[in-house]
Design a protein around this motif. Structure first.
Motif, PDB file in Angstrom:
ATOM      1  N   GLN A  41       0.938  -1.253   0.222  1.00 13.28           N
ATOM      2  CA  GLN A  41       0.160   0.040   0.195  1.00 13.28           C
ATOM      3  C   GLN A  41       0.521   1.552   0.323  1.00 13.28           C
ATOM      4  O   GLN A  41       0.374   1.968   0.236  1.00 13.28           O
ATOM      5  N   ILE A  42       1.942   0.478  -0.601  1.00 11.62           N
ATOM      6  CA  ILE A  42       2.608   2.134  -0.170  1.00 11.62           C
ATOM      7  C   ILE A  42       2.673   2.921  -1.787  1.00 11.62           C
ATOM      8  O   ILE A  42       2.246   2.595  -3.315  1.00 11.62           O
ATOM      9  N   PRO A  43       1.490   4.019  -2.073  1.00  9.65           N
ATOM     10  CA  PRO A  43       1.453   4.994  -3.505  1.00  9.65           C
ATOM     11  C   PRO A  43       2.141   5.254  -4.505  1.00  9.65           C
ATOM     12  O   PRO A  43       1.303   4.809  -5.486  1.00  9.65           O
ATOM     13  N   SER A  44       2.941   5.796  -4.255  1.00  8.52           N
ATOM     14  CA  SER A  44       4.127   5.689  -5.841  1.00  8.52           C
ATOM     15  C   SER A  44       4.882   6.036  -5.148  1.00  8.52           C
ATOM     16  O   SER A  44       5.855   6.524  -4.144  1.00  8.52           O
ATOM     17  N   ALA A  45       6.242   6.002  -5.976  1.00  9.16           N
ATOM     18  CA  ALA A  45       7.472   5.955  -5.552  1.00  9.16           C
ATOM     19  C   ALA A  45       7.955   7.566  -5.480  1.00  9.16           C
ATOM     20  O   ALA A  45       7.391   8.446  -5.887  1.00  9.16           O
ATOM     21  N   LEU A  46       9.371   8.556  -4.586  1.00 11.94           N
ATOM     22  CA  LEU A  46       9.405   9.217  -4.567  1.00 11.94           C
ATOM     23  C   LEU A  46      10.870   9.464  -5.072  1.00 11.94           C
ATOM     24  O   LEU A  46      11.857   9.226  -4.425  1.00 11.94           O
ATOM     25  N   THR A  47      11.017  10.791  -6.344  1.00 12.76           N
ATOM     26  CA  THR A  47      12.560  10.740  -6.496  1.00 12.76           C
ATOM     27  C   THR A  47      13.355  12.413  -6.076  1.00 12.76           C
ATOM     28  O   THR A  47      12.146  12.590  -5.463  1.00 12.76           O
ATOM     29  N   ASN A  48      13.929  11.770  -6.322  1.00 13.76           N
ATOM     30  CA  ASN A  48      15.179  13.781  -5.722  1.00 13.76           C
ATOM     31  C   ASN A  48      14.490  14.595  -6.471  1.00 13.76           C
ATOM     32  O   ASN A  48      14.634  15.944  -5.904  1.00 13.76           O
ATOM     33  N   ASP A  49      14.474  14.522  -7.725  1.00 15.43           N
ATOM     34  CA  ASP A  49      13.920  15.522  -8.798  1.00 15.43           C
ATOM     35  C   ASP A  49      12.549  15.757  -8.002  1.00 15.43           C
ATOM     36  O   ASP A  49      12.230  17.265  -7.743  1.00 15.43           O
ATOM     37  N   MET A  50      11.478  14.449  -7.853  1.00 16.88           N
ATOM     38  CA  MET A  50      10.004  15.464  -6.553  1.00 16.88           C
ATOM     39  C   MET A  50      10.434  15.592  -6.109  1.00 16.88           C
ATOM     40  O   MET A  50       9.279  16.742  -5.111  1.00 16.88           O
ATOM     41  N   GLU A  51      10.861  15.480  -5.016  1.00 18.42           N
ATOM     42  CA  GLU A  51      11.121  15.839  -3.698  1.00 18.42           C
ATOM     43  C   GLU A  51      12.514  17.982  -3.576  1.00 18.42           C
ATOM     44  O   GLU A  51      11.879  18.204  -2.973  1.00 18.42           O
ATOM     45  N   LEU A  52      13.089  17.360  -4.456  1.00 18.00           N
ATOM     46  CA  LEU A  52      13.621  19.064  -4.762  1.00 18.00           C
ATOM     47  C   LEU A  52      12.678  19.753  -5.426  1.00 18.00           C
ATOM     48  O   LEU A  52      12.173  21.060  -5.034  1.00 18.00           O
ATOM     49  N   GLU A  53      11.518  19.065  -6.487  1.00 20.22           N
ATOM     50  CA  GLU A  53      10.973  20.381  -7.129  1.00 20.22           C
ATOM     51  C   GLU A  53       9.337  20.245  -5.813  1.00 20.22           C
ATOM     52  O   GLU A  53       9.003  21.313  -6.006  1.00 20.22           O
ATOM     53  N   ARG A  54       9.678  19.794  -5.030  1.00 22.88           N
ATOM     54  CA  ARG A  54       8.398  19.951  -4.011  1.00 22.88           C
ATOM     55  C   ARG A  54       8.756  21.113  -2.903  1.00 22.88           C
ATOM     56  O   ARG A  54       7.752  21.880  -2.516  1.00 22.88           O
ATOM     57  N   LYS A  55       9.830  20.700  -2.986  1.00 26.00           N
ATOM     58  CA  LYS A  55      10.981  21.764  -1.563  1.00 26.00           C
ATOM     59  C   LYS A  55      10.685  23.486  -2.267  1.00 26.00           C
ATOM     60  O   LYS A  55      10.496  24.796  -2.069  1.00 26.00           O
ATOM     61  N   GLN A  56      10.792  23.655  -3.540  1.00 25.80           N
ATOM     62  CA  GLN A  56      10.595  24.381  -4.201  1.00 25.80           C
ATOM     63  C   GLN A  56       9.780  25.517  -4.170  1.00 25.80           C
ATOM     64  O   GLN A  56       9.259  26.643  -4.126  1.00 25.80           O
ATOM     65  N   LYS A  57       8.275  24.883  -4.943  1.00 24.13           N
ATOM     66  CA  LYS A  57       7.182  24.741  -4.555  1.00 24.13           C
ATOM     67  C   LYS A  57       6.599  25.478  -2.982  1.00 24.13           C
ATOM     68  O   LYS A  57       6.145  26.582  -3.017  1.00 24.13           O
TER      69      LYS A  57
END
Length: 125
Positions: A41-57
């Protein structure tokens, strides 16, 4: 088979804080074929790019909130200054004598008439 506790929760569901859940998602991003993530039940992968984008937002959102707060403070200060000026004018008006009040009212009427007629200077008869 994925281990579950006595309440049927998977380790991902049992992790309450966001950091722990993100670790599961990061692992899924690094090793996509290692486990059955759907059963876990892990919804989706989390990549470094996604994490960086989230931090920028998040940083951009925080910056916009700070700017909006500063604008609200500026508007409040301007509103306070206008109220203060109105109070000062009201006190000054109340301190005038009756004769001065009538002269001031006549002057205001004259200026209002000038604005309505479009004249720049008063016409005295």
């Amino acid at each position: 088979m994925i281990g579950r506790d006595k309440f049927g929760q998977t380790p991902y569901n049992f992790a309450k804080d966001k950091e722990s859940r993100n670790e599961f998602r990061k692992f899924m991003g690094q090793y996509p074929d290692r486990y059955d993530y759907k059963t876990a039940q892990i919804p989706s992968a989390l990549t470094n790019d996604m994490e960086l984008e989230r931090k920028q937002k998040a940083a951009e959102k925080k910056k916009q909130q700070k700017k909006a707060k500063q604008e609200r403070l500026k508007e409040r200060r301007e509103g306070d200054a206008v109220k203060e000026a109105e109070e000062k004018e009201k006190k000054r008006f109340l301190a005038l004598s009756d004769r001065e009040n009538r002269a001031l009212a006549a002057e205001k009427r004259l200026l209002k008439n000038l604005e309505e007629t479009g004249q720049n200077t008063p016409v005295m008869r």
